[in-house]
Scaffold this motif. Structure first.
Motif, short mmCIF file in Angstrom:
data_model
loop_
_atom_site.label_atom_id
_atom_site.label_comp_id
_atom_site.label_asym_id
_atom_site.label_seq_id
_atom_site.Cartn_x
_atom_site.Cartn_y
_atom_site.Cartn_z
N GLU A 74 0.20 -7.34 -5.08
CA GLU A 74 -0.96 -6.28 -5.44
C GLU A 74 -0.43 -4.91 -4.96
O GLU A 74 0.25 -4.87 -3.96
CB GLU A 74 -2.09 -6.98 -4.57
N PHE A 123 -10.28 -0.71 -4.95
CA PHE A 123 -9.26 -1.75 -5.79
C PHE A 123 -9.89 -2.96 -5.79
O PHE A 123 -10.41 -3.62 -4.90
CB PHE A 123 -8.06 -1.46 -5.11
N ILE A 133 0.92 -1.15 -0.04
CA ILE A 133 0.02 0.03 -0.02
C ILE A 133 0.92 1.25 -0.07
O ILE A 133 1.74 1.51 0.76
CB ILE A 133 -0.86 -0.13 1.14
N ILE A 188 -1.60 -1.00 -4.03
CA ILE A 188 -2.64 0.00 -3.90
C ILE A 188 -2.11 1.42 -3.69
O ILE A 188 -1.30 1.57 -2.95
CB ILE A 188 -3.71 -0.29 -2.56
N LYS A 189 -2.65 2.28 -4.34
CA LYS A 189 -2.02 3.76 -4.25
C LYS A 189 -3.17 4.57 -3.65
O LYS A 189 -4.30 4.59 -3.95
CB LYS A 189 -1.69 4.18 -5.66
N LYS A 203 -8.21 -3.93 3.77
CA LYS A 203 -7.69 -4.71 2.53
C LYS A 203 -7.44 -6.19 3.19
O LYS A 203 -7.57 -7.18 2.52
CB LYS A 203 -6.54 -4.34 2.12
N ALA A 244 -9.47 2.07 -0.30
CA ALA A 244 -8.81 0.76 -0.43
C ALA A 244 -9.90 -0.16 -1.09
O ALA A 244 -9.52 -1.05 -1.87
CB ALA A 244 -8.42 0.28 0.75
#
Lengths: 348, 164, 249
Positions: free
Chosen positions: B92, B164, B76, B94-95, B122, B161
């Motif tokens: 994976e 995504f 993240i 996530i931005k 998440k 989050a």
């Protein structure tokens, strides 16, 4: 609480009422904790000393007065304290010293290391003496062994060192705190100095100009160390019952090694862990028991090889001892150690 | 602080935890980091050889730690401060523009909770309620306003989050 | 009827001193023991001897004593006093012990205002080790390590420790005296009394520096040694009260 805080709280609960220290990373949390904790106690003293030398000698004075006393530092500071530790040992004075080891020699760095094993277990200062050295590996042990350190120090009238490192000191992990001890209810110390009121005056000293007398002092100490060696060997054995190879490691290195043992076990490699808890006296007796079934040993230390000598001495040639070290403050991983284990023994 | 709150929360949930911060010269800025292990079993090493998850707040940390994450793991990223993508195609990513979102909320200090909210949503390592209790215990404040602000941060992070 | 005017001090053990003939330690030991007796504090006094000629002081003082490593007496005394604030703690140190290897401990104990008393015996020489230069060896004075006399350029300047301590905020009472004449001996006893009283009344750090003869290492007769203090040492280290913020004694 960080490991350093755990030691501080456990010391207070053990009845420690005097602490003197000097700032050095990575043990400052302990000094700071003691400052706060002693300030809350009516009978507590905290002194930020002008040097490590002063701190250990303040502890010597407090100990001579009968108080449970502690100081702490990290490797370079512990070198400075060795003068006082030698004197404490010679004078049969109890004290607890915490070494939160960092990379060395010299200024080194502030990362976790185990380079001070020889210094701690061989006496460290000048003269013919040893100190009890305890090597905790969990927050719970930091608490329990700190309590025990004060008991041992008083019982055997000797300095006790808690040999931890930057990682143990900084890490947070749950621990159940032991019940507090009331310092007033501790066993009396008939040797302490508090003024010769209605009794003959007492001397606490280490100078014996007559060699015959000094020889006797040395033998007295030696007999004490024999007794300690007989009484307090401690170690953890983990998955050793069916093991074909034993990793020997203490403190932080033992935690990494335990992870490695679990990893290789998943692949069918029968590895176990032998973790000395009393570093001096070295748990020779317990290691010999393990040695009855296992011949292959891998010693892992965060140094270039110090405890490995004690392992070899304990096994007296009856085992194959390999060594793997990561000195200088490098913290290796369970994967790395697992590879080292497999490197020789492969899949079973 | 973020790692500490997470470790404490997981401990209160009854898990085994270790929390290992960086210290010394690295305590501010740069690649200051901490490692949190949460497990149902006894934790052997508090040093993570290959962490499952990483929460990355700035560019140097992204560069330094991207290689460590376990294949199939999660990173993240605080995209307010991190440019570009990690060179990994097996994890994976996530931005979350945490700084910008925190400024929208009126307090930059909520970055921690925005990122934690996203992380918990998440991973499901703990619940938002437990996390708020952990935060209360760490902050030792009773001011409803501060807690409310952090709750909002956590919720915003979780919401973001969720996209995504 | 007879009146006893002179007797063995209560707090000196009945044993002969090992000190050289004409050494000031014997006189100073006696003075300290007398003061402890007169103030009636022997039962609650703990002493800390140095490394140096007076290392065996515990064989003479009949009070509790704990040895300290060379220079660390102030630190040991600090530990004792903090644990036992109602006891009287004194250190007894030579110039090498207190003003060279123990400078840090001494200055910081003074600056913290530790409520202890330090007896600083200044004879300008390392006596026990055979007469080497001390921090207090005066310029021109001979020692085994300053051949031809102490030269400031080569050996450094003598250290005015008491003056240094005088400017610390924690020091309450500091005086320099000597034991080279009956008059100075009486003054020394007065100063020691005041120093112990400073501690007894909780007013903080007290120290008495005493210029003391070392005929053996000075290679003089005891009489010449006393004269030398008068003519050489005392002019260099003036006998005076250096600091006194003590009240109501």
């Amino acid at each position: 609480m960080s490991g350093n805080h755990v030691i501080g709280e456990a010391a207070i609960r053990a009845g420690c009422r005097f602490y003197a220290g000097y700032p050095i990373t990575p043990q400052n949390e302990l000094t700071e904790y003691m400052a706060g904790a002693m300030a809350k106690l009516k009978d507590g003293t905290f002194i930020q000393a002008e040097s490590e030398l002063a701190a250990i000698n303040m502890v010597l004075g407090a100990s001579a007065a009968g108080c449970r006393a502690m100081t702490s530092s990290s490797s370079p500071g512990i070198s400075l304290k060795q003068e006082g530790i030698s004197f404490l040992s010679a004078m049969d004075l109890p004290a607890v010293i915490v070494n939160c080891m960092r990379g060395g020699p010299g200024l080194g760095n502030i990362s976790p290391s185990q380079g001070d094993y020889f210094q701690a277990t061989r006496g460290g200062g000048h003269g013919d003496y040893r100190n009890i050295v305890l090597g905790p590996a969990t927050a719970q042990e930091l608490a329990d062994l700190t309590m025990l350190a004060f008991d041992y120090a008083d019982k055997y009238r000797t300095p006790v060192m808690i040999l931890q490192d930057g990682m143990m000191g900084q890490m947070m992990e749950p621990a159940v705190m032991p019940d507090p001890v009331d310092p007033k209810r501790l066993p009396p110390k008939p040797w302490k100095l508090d003024g010769a009121d209605g009794r003959p005056s007492r001397i606490i000293k280490s100078l014996y100009l007559d060699p015959a007398e000094e020889e006797q002092i040395n033998w007295n100490l030696a007999h004490k160390y024999e007794k300690i060696t007989d009484e307090i060997q401690r170690a953890e054995t983990y998955r050793t019952d069916d093991a074909q190879i034993i990793i020997v490691a203490y403190g932080t290195a033992a935690r990494i090694a335990k992870g490695a043992v679990n990893r290789v076990r998943e692949k069918g490699v029968k590895a176990g862990l032998f973790r000395p808890i009393s570093l001096w006296p070295f748990p020779t007796r317990i290691l010999k028991e393990v040695n009855k079934k296992v011949k292959d040993f891998l010693v892992f230390e965060m140094s270039t090889g110090q405890m490995v000598e004690d392992v070899r001495l304990s096994l007296e040639g009856k085992g194959n001892v390999r060594f793997y070290g990561r000195p200088g403050g490098v913290v290796s991983t369970p994967i790395e150690i697992a590879e080292v284990i497999e490197g020789k023994f492969g899949r079973v | 602080m973020m790692g500490y709150i997470l470790a404490l929360t997981a401990m209160r949930d009854g898990k085994n935890v270790t929390y290992l911060p960086s210290y010394g010269a690295e305590v501010r800025g740069g690649t200051a980091n901490c490692t949190v292990c949460v497990s149902d079993e006894e934790i052997a090493s508090p040093v993570a050889s290959s962490p499952d998850f990483a929460v990355v707040l700035n560019q140097p940390s992204m560069i330094k730690y991207q290689g460590l994450i376990k294949s199939g793991g999660l990173m993240i990223i605080n995209s307010s401060l991190v440019e570009g993508d990690p060179e990994r195609d097996d994890i994976e990513i996530i931005k979350i523009p945490a700084n910008d979102m925190a400024l929208d909320l009126g307090n930059e200090k909520t970055i921690n909770m925005i990122m934690l909210g996203a992380f918990v949503a998440k991973t499901g390592i703990t619940t938002p309620e437990s996390l708020m209790n952990g935060l209360k215990e760490v902050l030792k404040v009773k001011k409803a306003g501060i807690l409310e602000l952090n709750r909002k941060g956590m919720e915003k992070g979780a919401e973001y989050a969720g996209r995504f | 009827m007879t009146t006893q005017l002179f007797s063995w001090p209560r707090y000196l053990k009945k044993t002969a001193f090992h000190y050289c003939p004409g050494c000031g330690h014997s006189i100073i030991h006696r003075l300290v023991a007398e003061v402890i007796g007169e103030l009636d504090i022997g039962a609650k006094t703990i002493g800390v001897p140095p490394a140096g000629c007076a290392v065996l002081a515990y064989n003479y003082f009949d009070v509790d004593m704990v040895e300290a490593a060379h220079g660390r007496a102030a630190a040991v005394a600090t530990g004792l006093k903090r644990v036992l604030p109602d006891r009287i703690i004194f250190t007894y140190q030579g110039d090498g012990d207190i003003a060279a290897i123990g400078t840090a401990e001494t200055i910081h104990a003074a600056n913290r205002g530790e409520n202890i008393t330090m007896v600083f015996v200044n004879n300008g020489v390392y006596g026990m080790t055979g007469g080497q230069m001390a921090p207090t060896t005066i310029l021109g004075q001979n020692s085994t390590t300053t051949p031809g006399g102490r030269d400031q350029k080569r050996d450094g300047a003598p250290l005015d420790l008491s003056e240094m301590l005088g400017i610390t905020r924690g020091a309450a009472y500091i005086e320099r005296t000597a034991v080279n004449s009956p008059k100075n001996i009486r003054r020394t006893k007065k100063a020691l009394t005041k120093a112990f009283k400073t501690q007894m009344t909780g007013q903080g750090f007290s120290l008495v520096e005493i210029l003391s003869p070392c005929p053996t290492n000075w290679k003089m007769t005891p009489v010449d040694a006393c004269k030398w203090i008068e003519g050489s040492t005392a002019p260099f280290y003036p006998l005076k009260v250096i600091k006194d913020i003590v009240t109501n004694i």
